[in-house]
Design an enzyme around this catalytic site. Structure first.
Site, PDB file in Angstrom:
ATOM      1  N   ASP A 217       0.804  -1.228   0.000  1.00 23.71           N
ATOM      2  CA  ASP A 217       0.000   0.000   0.000  1.00 23.71           C
ATOM      3  C   ASP A 217       0.839   1.282   0.000  1.00 23.71           C
ATOM      4  OD1 ASP A 217       0.771  -0.908   2.558  1.00 23.71           O
ATOM      5  OD2 ASP A 217      -0.783   0.230   3.558  1.00 23.71           O
TER       6      ASP A 217
ATOM      7  N   GLU B  78      -0.696  -2.142   5.215  1.00 20.57           N
ATOM      8  CA  GLU B  78       0.306  -2.090   6.283  1.00 20.57           C
ATOM      9  C   GLU B  78       0.254  -0.749   7.001  1.00 20.57           C
ATOM     10  OE1 GLU B  78       3.413  -1.377   8.749  1.00 20.57           O
ATOM     11  OE2 GLU B  78       3.379  -0.256   6.888  1.00 20.57           O
TER      12      GLU B  78
HETATM   13 NI    NI Z   1       6.638   1.092   5.278  1.00 17.12          NI
END
Ligand code: NI
Length: 393
Positions: free
Chosen positions: A80, A138
């Site tokens: 991401d 994440e």
């Molecule tokens: Ni990172």
């Protein structure tokens, strides 16, 4: 085997740079990783790697079997991007307004695809299985948890897991590693201060939630300087504060949110009580009320000693011992790879991505972040070599 990994990686290194630039130009925020997940799936399919899509959201999992049954190891990359406007003047800058790969997850993804391609070509030369975990979300600290809940670690006993993260402070060609604590735990706090509204000219009839909040913030900042061990690093930061409606009205409510970072697990457990005690004492003394919420979000990454040792050995084989740096300290940033290392012996190492000779470092999460792309082949070689070496052990 290492020689073949190096040769196979060098053959595709320009392609991996293209992968990274393709992803860099088309960044997607946490939870919205549709294009990158499709991109990853296509490349895995093209290389004849068994594949599972939509694991814990947009997660993609590849499974590569060697010539015979054996142990199983896993590698993880995150996919991401961040809500930052890319201001770099390069032809591969982000095409999405306000979204940018400013944490190097584009490079992590390209590297793991590289490992899958290289080991795919060499599958007749190792026993066992390599699992490639392409993780979404994440940055929002949700992806690892969702993938684990969705069973990514369940079906097979995985003996070790590894990951890497870009580090611009380290020149490309070098890597940083350490055993034990690698990143801090990151937790979230939400505080509401409840007062009594009234006319700003008659404060004696009110309880001023804005004033009480300022006292609470001030006192919270003394926890780290006076309540915790100076040798035990921690951070408490209040990031948002909202309250009040007009300059001549005393506010009856203020809401604040913040983050708490700790390295020590015991200190982490103590933090909610210490913080609430401060809020309770101050609000009581000022006739105010409060709500307090503490969310344990992400633990520290605990790098397993053996896995870290194997990473160090493999990295030394690839870049030479002078370029393998033992990091003296953990970092106060956090990473949800921690959730994988809670379940499986694992380690995350730092891949140097700084441009050699560059004195002005562009940090992670900044709007001009970029990497020295020579690091992509290096990361690929080290992870591929680690996977094969770990299967042999
Ligand atoms: Ni990172």
């Amino acid at each position: 085997m290492l020689k073949r990994i190096i040769k196979a990686t060098d053959e595709i290194k320009d392609r991996l740079i293209k992968f990274r630039r393709e992803v860099h130009q088309n960044p997607e925020l946490s939870g919205q990783e549709e294009k990158i997940a499709a991109f990853v799936a296509t490349i895995l399919e093209d290389n004849d790697i068994e594949l599972q899509k939509n694991v814990g959201g947009h997660g993609v999992v590849g499974r590569l079997k060697g010539f015979a049954e054996g142990p199983i190891v896993a590698l993880r990359a995150d996919m991401d991007a961040l809500p930052i406007e890319d201001t770099k003047k390069v032809d591969y800058a982000s095409k999405s307004k306000g979204i940018m790969h400013a944490c190097g997850h584009d490079a992590h993804t390209a590297i793991l695809l590289g490992v899958a391609i290289v080991l795919g070509k060499l599958r007749n030369e190792f026993k066992g299985e390599v699992i490639f975990i392409f993780q979404p979300a994440e940055e929002s600290i949700q992806g690892a948890e969702r993938m684990i809940k969705d069973g990514v670690l369940d079906s097979t006993p995985i003996s070790a897991i590894a990951a890497l993260h870009c580090l611009p402070e380290l020149e490309a060609g070098k890597i940083g590693h350490r055993a034990g604590i690698m990143t801090s735990a990151a937790d979230r706090i939400a505080i509401s201060i409840k007062g009594k509204s009234g006319h700003a000219s008659k404060p004696q009839q009110t309880v001023d939630a804005v004033l009480v909040s300022s006292m609470v913030i001030n006192a919270l900042h003394h926890i780290v300087s006076r309540r915790t061990d100076p040798l035990q690093p921690s951070v408490i930061s209040i990031g948002t504060i909202r309250g009040g409606t007009a300059e001549n009205i005393i506010a009856d409510k203020v809401k604040m949110t913040g983050t708490v970072r700790t390295l020590d697990a015991k200190l982490r457990q103590d933090m909610p009580r210490m913080i609430e005690n401060v809020i309770k004492g101050i609000t009581a003394s000022m006739n105010a009320g409060y709500d307090f919420d503490y969310t344990f979000e992400c633990p520290s990454i605990l790098n397993n000693k053996e896995v870290d040792g194997e990473i160090r050995r493999c990295a030394t084989d690839v870049v030479g011992s002078d370029n393998v740096i033992e990091l003296a300290e953990p970092m106060m940033g956090s990473e949800d790879f921690a959730l994988f290392t809670e379940k499986i012996p694992g380690a995350l190492f730092r891949l140097g991505t700084g441009k050699p000779g560059d004195h002005e470092i562009t940090p992670l999460h900044s709007n001009t972040f970029d990497i020295d792309e020579s690091a992509i082949a290096i990361g690929t070689k080290i992870l591929a070599w680690w996977a094969v070496s770990s299967l042999k052990r």
